[in-house]
Design an enzyme around this catalytic site. Structure first.
Site, PDB file in Angstrom:
ATOM      1  N   ASP A   5       5.525   2.931  -3.556  1.00 54.58           N
ATOM      2  CA  ASP A   5       5.300   3.092  -5.004  1.00 54.58           C
ATOM      3  C   ASP A   5       5.285   1.568  -5.649  1.00 54.58           C
ATOM      4  OD1 ASP A   5       5.107   3.564  -7.846  1.00 54.58           O
ATOM      5  OD2 ASP A   5       5.287   5.825  -7.347  1.00 54.58           O
TER       6      ASP A   5
ATOM      7  N   GLU B  43       0.821  -1.096   0.158  1.00 50.17           N
ATOM      8  CA  GLU B  43       0.067   0.171   0.000  1.00 50.17           C
ATOM      9  C   GLU B  43       1.101   1.207  -0.064  1.00 50.17           C
ATOM     10  OE1 GLU B  43      -2.539   2.682  -0.351  1.00 50.17           O
ATOM     11  OE2 GLU B  43      -3.257   0.717  -0.636  1.00 50.17           O
TER      12      GLU B  43
ATOM     13  N   CYS C 161     -11.889   0.701 -10.491  1.00 45.50           N
ATOM     14  CA  CYS C 161     -13.381   0.772 -10.468  1.00 45.50           C
ATOM     15  C   CYS C 161     -13.952   2.242 -11.107  1.00 45.50           C
ATOM     16  CB  CYS C 161     -13.858   1.114  -8.871  1.00 45.50           C
ATOM     17  SG  CYS C 161     -12.704   2.402  -8.128  1.00 45.50           S
TER      18      CYS C 161
END
Length: 479
Positions: free
Chosen positions: A177, A150, A248
């Site tokens: 990253d 993350e 998404c």
């Protein structure tokens, strides 16, 4: 606020959607459903309970549960008591029996395991808050290992809390990253999920302001980052491995075009594995290339995009990273010490599989590392590996909460079943004055037959050691 004013659509976004949905009835359906609140959905956590046992457990609540076609552990939920009690404050959620996860976000993991039913080492490139990592851990039965990365520092803590609540033991967390993994860990993973950071056009039903800052230019900038991330992920994948690319969002710039970029860059090394047969009805979302492009009106869900790729040949390595990883502050435990710790843990009701998890020590801390992650130690810096099992003292061990909820096996001679009132007190961080007799001075405390902690008897009470940052106030359990 009326539904008609819920969502704000920039005109430039609407023209992109008109191109994507040339059929005007389809476009109108998209606009109409975008104004409707999103259906709630959950996924049963099979690390803790079977779907059948979960359905039996919640039957008295009269939750209306509708199966989600692409995830056999997933259900849409409608409930009469929803206004009184948030789903996240139910006992079953607090003890990790289910995860509140949007239905379409269950698709990427389903697509991955459909192609690789038993991966040994998986990476989740953008893992927080943990819905897909916990879904993968359950599919793996806590075997093998998941590198859960993350980038956002503020979300790492949430990721760990969710992994811990769900009893996940096979993860190692990093905070980078995602572009570092191709150079740092080339050809290390059987499967990689890149649920890429995106413009979030698919979440407008949950967040009416999702498109406030939308522009075609920002979409192109995001897509450039996505190309870097998919390139890095592809290099970290073993030949023969599976890469899932998902977002998404709804525009082709961040979806089809990013995958097309990878295909053009490595034409002899990557193939598309079509998703039309993933579940009954998948063909409704199928693109000509074989991807799933889920618009909200198709399944009454969030918008989502999923592509499944296989690496069919190695590719030239990326430039080696220039950073130093530093010395790992852990040492593996000797066989003799491992046997001693295991014997003591078993006595307290904690059990693990020696072939999946191995003991490591840092100062006075004992940790269980997933053995499948060990080849990567020293190659990237991990922020947290596996489970913290215990702190050592001259008199023995202090078993940690996260290890208890993941590893405890409650029996009549090592545990006490709390009543509902006592279990609520436990989650509020208060000591328990148990009505039931205690079989011994240190007991696993359970509610609904689930271990929710470990407690020591002090005179006539059980001392609460529920982690302070998890303590709840407000309304809990059933009304």
């Amino acid at each position: 606020m009326t539904h008609s004013s819920r969502v704000w659509f920039p005109e430039s976004f609407l023209s992109v959607m008109r191109q994507a949905l040339p059929d005007s009835a389809d476009f109108d359906a998209f606009i109409a459903i975008s104004q409707q609140p999103l259906r709630r959905s959950l996924r049963v956590n099979t690390l803790k309970i079977s779907v059948a046992d979960f359905l039996q457990l919640v039957a008295p609540y009269h939750w209306a549960l509708t199966p989600i076609p692409w995830c056999e552990e997933g259900f849409w939920i409608t409930r009469d008591d929803g206004d009184d009690l948030p789903l996240g404050s139910t006992a079953e959620h607090l003890s990790g029996l289910f995860y509140i996860q949007e239905a379409s976000s269950m698709l990427p993991v389903s697509a991955l395991f459909d192609a690789v039913p038993q991966p040994q080492r998986v990476m989740d490139v953008a893992a927080a808050p943990g819905s897909k990592t916990t879904q993968m851990a359950a599919r793996m039965g806590n075997h093998g290992a998941i590198l859960a990365n993350e980038y956002s520092a503020s979300r790492v803590k949430v990721l760990h809390a969710n992994l811990s609540r769900c009893g996940v033991s096979n993860t190692a967390m990093t905070h980078f990253d995602g572009r570092v993994f191709g150079p740092a860990l080339p050809e290390c993973f059987d499967a990689i999920l890149l649920d890429a950071p995106c413009s979030g056009e698919g979440v407008i039903r949950k967040d009416a302001d999702a498109l406030r800052n939308w522009s075609a230019e920002s979409t192109r900038e995001i897509a450039a980052t996505q190309c870097d991330l998919i390139d890095s992920a592809f290099h970290a994948l073993k030949p023969g491995g599976i890469l899932i690319y998902s977002t998404c969002t709804l525009n082709q710039t961040e979806n089809q075009h990013v995958v097309a970029w990878l295909l053009a860059r490595y034409p002899d090394a990557v193939e598309v594995l079509p998703l039309g047969g993933l579940f009954d009805g998948a063909e409704r979302a199928l693109t000509p290339e074989g991807y799933l492009h889920v618009f909200p009106q198709l399944f009454d869900s969030e918008g989502f995009f999923v592509a499944r790729l296989r690496k069919i040949a190695p590719v030239a390595a990326m430039a080696k990273p220039g950073y130093k990883v530093g010395k790992l502050p852990f040492t593996p435990l000797s066989r003799k010490l491992t046997d001693e710790v295991m014997a003591a843990a078993n006595k307290s009701g904690l059990y693990w599989d020696n072939s999946s998890l191995s003991l490591w020590q840092r100062d006075k801390e004992l940790w269980l590392f997933p053995t499948a992650i060990e080849p990567l130690l020293g190659r990237v810096r991990f922020s947290r590996i596996g489970l913290k099992l215990a702190e050592t003292f001259p008199k023995g061990y202090r078993w940690q909460h996260e290890a208890t909820v993941a590893l405890a096996r409650a029996t009549p001679d090592n545990s006490v079943a709390l009543n509902e009132e006592e279990a609520e007190e436990w989650y509020r961080g208060r000591d328990i004055y148990p009505e039931a007799p205690l079989p011994r001075d240190e007991v696993i405390v359970t509610w609904q037959q689930q271990p929710i902690g470990l407690a020591k008897k002090v005179s006539n009470r059980l001392k609460n050691n529920y982690p302070r940052d998890l303590v709840r106030d407000g309304k809990l359990f059933k009304a």
